[in-house]
Design a protein around this motif. Structure first.
Motif, PDB file in Angstrom:
ATOM      1  N   LEU A 193       0.822  -1.211   0.000  1.00  0.00           N
ATOM      2  CA  LEU A 193       0.000   0.000   0.000  1.00  0.00           C
ATOM      3  C   LEU A 193       0.857   1.262   0.000  1.00  0.00           C
ATOM      4  CD1 LEU A 193      -3.099   0.582   0.152  1.00  0.00           C
ATOM      5  CD2 LEU A 193      -2.775   1.023   2.586  1.00  0.00           C
ATOM      6  N   GLU A 194       1.998   1.257   0.671  1.00  0.00           N
ATOM      7  CA  GLU A 194       2.874   2.433   0.711  1.00  0.00           C
ATOM      8  C   GLU A 194       3.455   2.738  -0.666  1.00  0.00           C
ATOM      9  OE1 GLU A 194       3.448   4.599   3.003  1.00  0.00           O
ATOM     10  OE2 GLU A 194       2.293   3.653   4.607  1.00  0.00           O
ATOM     11  N   HIS A 195       3.819   1.694  -1.426  1.00  0.00           N
ATOM     12  CA  HIS A 195       4.341   1.910  -2.772  1.00  0.00           C
ATOM     13  C   HIS A 195       3.269   2.501  -3.686  1.00  0.00           C
ATOM     14  CE1 HIS A 195       6.718   1.336  -6.391  1.00  0.00           C
ATOM     15  NE2 HIS A 195       5.691   0.688  -6.942  1.00  0.00           N
ATOM     16  N   VAL A 196       2.058   2.000  -3.578  1.00  0.00           N
ATOM     17  CA  VAL A 196       0.955   2.558  -4.368  1.00  0.00           C
ATOM     18  C   VAL A 196       0.711   4.014  -3.990  1.00  0.00           C
ATOM     19  CG1 VAL A 196      -1.528   2.375  -4.803  1.00  0.00           C
ATOM     20  CG2 VAL A 196      -0.131   0.321  -4.750  1.00  0.00           C
ATOM     21  N   TRP A 197       0.825   4.321  -2.709  1.00  0.00           N
ATOM     22  CA  TRP A 197       0.647   5.705  -2.257  1.00  0.00           C
ATOM     23  C   TRP A 197       1.737   6.611  -2.825  1.00  0.00           C
ATOM     24  CZ3 TRP A 197      -2.381   9.295  -0.738  1.00  0.00           C
ATOM     25  CH2 TRP A 197      -1.908  10.405  -0.034  1.00  0.00           C
ATOM     26  N   THR A 198       2.969   6.156  -2.888  1.00  0.00           N
ATOM     27  CA  THR A 198       4.055   6.954  -3.443  1.00  0.00           C
ATOM     28  C   THR A 198       3.832   7.246  -4.928  1.00  0.00           C
ATOM     29  OG1 THR A 198       5.582   5.953  -1.856  1.00  0.00           O
ATOM     30  CG2 THR A 198       6.552   7.054  -3.763  1.00  0.00           C
ATOM     31  N   VAL A 199       3.446   6.210  -5.686  1.00  0.00           N
ATOM     32  CA  VAL A 199       3.175   6.415  -7.115  1.00  0.00           C
ATOM     33  C   VAL A 199       1.991   7.350  -7.319  1.00  0.00           C
ATOM     34  CG1 VAL A 199       2.591   5.248  -9.273  1.00  0.00           C
ATOM     35  CG2 VAL A 199       4.165   4.166  -7.663  1.00  0.00           C
ATOM     36  N   LEU A 200       0.986   7.230  -6.472  1.00  0.00           N
ATOM     37  CA  LEU A 200      -0.186   8.098  -6.573  1.00  0.00           C
ATOM     38  C   LEU A 200       0.169   9.542  -6.276  1.00  0.00           C
ATOM     39  CD1 LEU A 200      -3.239   8.393  -6.939  1.00  0.00           C
ATOM     40  CD2 LEU A 200      -3.505   7.824  -4.526  1.00  0.00           C
ATOM     41  N   CYS A 201       1.041   9.777  -5.292  1.00  0.00           N
ATOM     42  CA  CYS A 201       1.476  11.147  -4.985  1.00  0.00           C
ATOM     43  C   CYS A 201       2.227  11.763  -6.161  1.00  0.00           C
ATOM     44  CB  CYS A 201       2.351  11.146  -3.731  1.00  0.00           C
ATOM     45  SG  CYS A 201       1.453  10.796  -2.205  1.00  0.00           S
ATOM     46  N   GLN A 202       3.068  10.980  -6.825  1.00  0.00           N
ATOM     47  CA  GLN A 202       3.779  11.495  -7.992  1.00  0.00           C
ATOM     48  C   GLN A 202       2.812  11.839  -9.115  1.00  0.00           C
ATOM     49  OE1 GLN A 202       6.639   8.502  -8.988  1.00  0.00           O
ATOM     50  NE2 GLN A 202       7.994   8.948  -7.265  1.00  0.00           N
ATOM     51  N   ALA A 203       1.815  11.000  -9.348  1.00  0.00           N
ATOM     52  CA  ALA A 203       0.832  11.286 -10.398  1.00  0.00           C
ATOM     53  C   ALA A 203       0.006  12.521 -10.073  1.00  0.00           C
ATOM     54  CB  ALA A 203      -0.071  10.073 -10.602  1.00  0.00           C
ATOM     55  N   THR A 204      -0.344  12.676  -8.807  1.00  0.00           N
ATOM     56  CA  THR A 204      -1.118  13.857  -8.405  1.00  0.00           C
ATOM     57  C   THR A 204      -0.286  15.116  -8.529  1.00  0.00           C
ATOM     58  OG1 THR A 204      -2.293  12.439  -6.838  1.00  0.00           O
ATOM     59  CG2 THR A 204      -2.542  14.805  -6.560  1.00  0.00           C
ATOM     60  N   ARG A 205       0.984  15.016  -8.163  1.00  0.00           N
ATOM     61  CA  ARG A 205       1.876  16.183  -8.246  1.00  0.00           C
ATOM     62  C   ARG A 205       2.130  16.589  -9.691  1.00  0.00           C
ATOM     63  NH1 ARG A 205       7.480  16.154  -8.307  1.00  0.00           N
ATOM     64  NH2 ARG A 205       8.462  18.124  -7.720  1.00  0.00           N
ATOM     65  N   GLN A 206       2.124  15.650 -10.604  1.00  0.00           N
ATOM     66  CA  GLN A 206       2.334  15.942 -12.024  1.00  0.00           C
ATOM     67  C   GLN A 206       1.041  16.268 -12.750  1.00  0.00           C
ATOM     68  OE1 GLN A 206       4.344  12.480 -13.472  1.00  0.00           O
ATOM     69  NE2 GLN A 206       6.173  12.818 -12.213  1.00  0.00           N
ATOM     70  N   SER A 207      -0.055  16.467 -12.022  1.00  0.00           N
ATOM     71  CA  SER A 207      -1.352  16.873 -12.571  1.00  0.00           C
ATOM     72  C   SER A 207      -1.888  15.870 -13.582  1.00  0.00           C
ATOM     73  CB  SER A 207      -1.253  18.270 -13.210  1.00  0.00           C
ATOM     74  OG  SER A 207      -0.810  19.216 -12.270  1.00  0.00           O
ATOM     75  N   LYS A 208      -1.644  14.615 -13.338  1.00  0.00           N
ATOM     76  CA  LYS A 208      -2.210  13.581 -14.208  1.00  0.00           C
ATOM     77  C   LYS A 208      -3.632  13.206 -13.809  1.00  0.00           C
ATOM     78  CE  LYS A 208       2.211  11.436 -15.429  1.00  0.00           C
ATOM     79  NZ  LYS A 208       3.017  10.177 -15.424  1.00  0.00           N
ATOM     80  N   LEU A 209      -4.008  13.588 -12.595  1.00  0.00           N
ATOM     81  CA  LEU A 209      -5.347  13.291 -12.105  1.00  0.00           C
ATOM     82  C   LEU A 209      -6.094  14.613 -11.907  1.00  0.00           C
ATOM     83  CD1 LEU A 209      -4.452  10.570  -9.471  1.00  0.00           C
ATOM     84  CD2 LEU A 209      -5.546  10.221 -11.676  1.00  0.00           C
TER      85      LEU A 209
END
Length: 248
Positions: free
Chosen positions: A179-195
């Motif tokens: 779950l922590e790895h998924v959270w890290t990837v999700l934070c990067q996607a959110t920071r790059q405005s992909k979502l």
């Protein structure tokens, strides 16, 4: 005190009614009101209720001369110091200020980006709980129409396109990673405005990740999460006061 007597013209004589009212009022005691005296002193009273315990300090003429002498002695030193400080300074304009501010902003953004990448890639990961989309980001996304199944859900619950909903990612969905790895990837996607319109929150006590978004982008966000995060099983879409309304 004024007394008003109301009577009918066909009910007896007026004089008799007045005498009757006067006799009725004789039973009430009459007293003279005392003269008003304010509790606070008047303006003409010189004896104030509050007086300072000590008198104000008095500066003598000799002290005044000594202070003026000290000020006169310090003036040449101040003027010489100010001349040295302001010597060699150049004039500036608003264009120079704007250029300096923009350069400083770029440097701070680069430093923040580098620090974030170092934290994510290193062993010491920042255990933050929230991740929000960056402000002012331009999203060049073409809004796809809702699928028939999701359109029925929107119509049944009467959802607005700008209403907030949340995708719930649970630990069983993270088969290929934790779950922590998924959270890290999700934070990067959110920071790059992909979502679009997304902010995420990890609930470590529940072993869940909540991804909030508008209903308008909810179906797009759900497919993105399943594809980019390599999630298995079904993820649930929930709305406030409605609970789970859709599974993907």
């Amino acid at each position: 005190m004024d007394v008003f007597l109301h009577y009918k013209s066909n009910k007896g004589n007026l004089r008799d009614l007045v005498d009757l009212a006067e006799k009725a009022l004789e039973e009430f005691p009459c007293r003279i009101l005392p003269t008003f005296t304010p509790w606070f002193p008047s303006g003409g009273d010189k004896s104030l209720p509050i007086k300072p315990q000590k008198s104000a300090p008095v500066i003598s003429v000799e002290d005044q001369k000594q202070i003026q002498f000290y000020l006169w002695c310090s003036e040449p030193l101040l003027s010489a110091r100010s001349d040295c400080e302001f010597e060699g300074l150049k004039e500036f304009s608003t264009a120079d200020v704007k250029q300096s501010l923009s350069r400083r902003r770029v440097i701070s953004e680069d430093a923040a980006s580098k620090a974030h990448d170092d934290i994510v890639s290193g062993d010491r990961r920042l255990r933050r709980s929230w991740s929000a989309v960056t402000l002012g980001s331009l999203l060049s996304l073409q809004i796809q129409p809702f699928s028939r199944q999701f359109q029925k859900v929107v119509e049944r619950f009467g959802l607005h396109s700008l209403q907030r909903a949340k995708w719930i990612i649970e630990e069983p969905n993270c088969v290929s990673s934790d779950l922590e790895h998924v959270w890290t990837v999700l934070c990067q996607a959110t920071r790059q405005s992909k979502l679009p319109t997304c902010n995420a929150n990890i609930q470590r006590n529940l072993l869940q990740i909540w991804v909030f978004c508008d209903v308008l982008y909810s179906e797009y966000v759900g497919h993105f999460l399943k594809r980019e995060l390599c999630l298995s099983g079904q993820i649930s879409l929930a709305v406030h006061r409605q609970g789970t309304i859709f599974n993907l």
